[in-house]
Motif scaffolding. Structure first.
Motif, short mmCIF file in Angstrom:
data_model
loop_
_atom_site.label_atom_id
_atom_site.label_comp_id
_atom_site.label_asym_id
_atom_site.label_seq_id
_atom_site.Cartn_x
_atom_site.Cartn_y
_atom_site.Cartn_z
N THR A 135 -6.43 16.64 3.44
CA THR A 135 -6.38 17.64 2.37
C THR A 135 -5.49 18.83 2.72
OG1 THR A 135 -8.39 18.69 3.21
CG2 THR A 135 -8.66 17.02 1.48
N CYS A 136 -4.80 18.75 3.83
CA CYS A 136 -3.88 19.82 4.23
C CYS A 136 -2.81 19.99 3.15
CB CYS A 136 -3.25 19.47 5.57
SG CYS A 136 -2.24 20.79 6.23
N ASP B 160 0.84 -1.20 0.00
CA ASP B 160 0.00 0.00 0.00
C ASP B 160 0.87 1.25 0.00
OD1 ASP B 160 -2.30 -1.54 0.09
OD2 ASP B 160 -2.33 -1.57 2.28
N THR B 161 0.56 2.17 -0.91
CA THR B 161 1.29 3.42 -0.97
C THR B 161 0.57 4.49 -0.16
OG1 THR B 161 0.14 4.26 -2.92
CG2 THR B 161 2.08 2.85 -3.32
N ALA B 162 1.29 5.56 0.13
CA ALA B 162 0.68 6.67 0.88
C ALA B 162 -0.48 7.28 0.10
CB ALA B 162 1.73 7.72 1.20
N ASN B 163 -0.33 7.39 -1.22
CA ASN B 163 -1.41 7.96 -2.04
C ASN B 163 -2.65 7.06 -2.03
OD1 ASN B 163 -0.15 10.31 -2.79
ND2 ASN B 163 0.76 9.42 -4.62
N VAL C 239 -8.21 6.26 -0.08
CA VAL C 239 -9.21 5.46 0.64
C VAL C 239 -9.77 6.26 1.81
CG1 VAL C 239 -9.53 3.43 2.09
CG2 VAL C 239 -8.32 3.22 -0.07
N LEU C 240 -8.90 6.93 2.56
CA LEU C 240 -9.36 7.73 3.70
C LEU C 240 -10.28 8.86 3.24
CD1 LEU C 240 -6.17 7.96 5.91
CD2 LEU C 240 -8.29 6.78 6.47
#
Length: 150
Positions: A87-88, A11-14, A19-20
């Motif tokens: 979204t920061c 799983d990548t950070a993106n 998903v979040l």
């Protein structure tokens, strides 16, 4: 096959952020809708001594309605926190945060409009809405203090 949870190897950070964002947006939509249109709807007419037009029908079950409001508000505010943190530093994040805050104010106004004053302690709802943000701040302070070199 079904593989629950996050996997550091695949799983990548993106992928995780996407998903979040999807899950938090879905929860926000559902909880906002439930707050604006409570289960059972609202009374359409005044009945002296019994109910007022525009108040939630469900509020006649005081404990159940209060549990609904607390749980719904907690789910909404936690999901808003996730959305805001994910979204920061995105383009137009200040505009997005402004829209999120306006939506949350709209939710609060709706809850205050449909909830009978005698059955809901609004300070508890406000504390519930602030709880996820307060906990995140405490966790961040504790984590920074732990990482601080001595």
């Amino acid at each position: 096959m079904f593989r629950p949870g996050y996997n550091d190897d695949t799983d990548t950070a993106n992928d995780t952020r996407n998903v979040l964002l999807i899950v938090s947006t879905l929860i926000i939509a559902v909880t906002f809708q439930a707050g604006v249109n409570p289960p059972g709807g609202v009374w359409q007419e005044n009945k002296e001594g019994e109910h007022k037009a525009g108040r939630a029908i469900y509020s006649s079950q005081k404990e159940a309605f209060y549990t609904f409001l607390i749980s719904n508000t907690l789910a909404l505010s936690t999901s808003i926190l996730v959305l805001m943190t994910q979204t920061c530093r995105f383009p137009y994040h200040f505009e997005l945060w402004g829209a999120i805050v306006a939506m949350f104010v709209t939710y609060a106004a709706s809850v205050f409009a449909i909830a009978p004053d005698e059955s809901v302690k609004f300070r508890y709802l406000l504390a519930t809405a602030a709880l996820p943000f307060g906990l995140r701040i405490v966790f961040e302070i504790v984590n920074r203090l732990r990482r601080k070199p001595t």
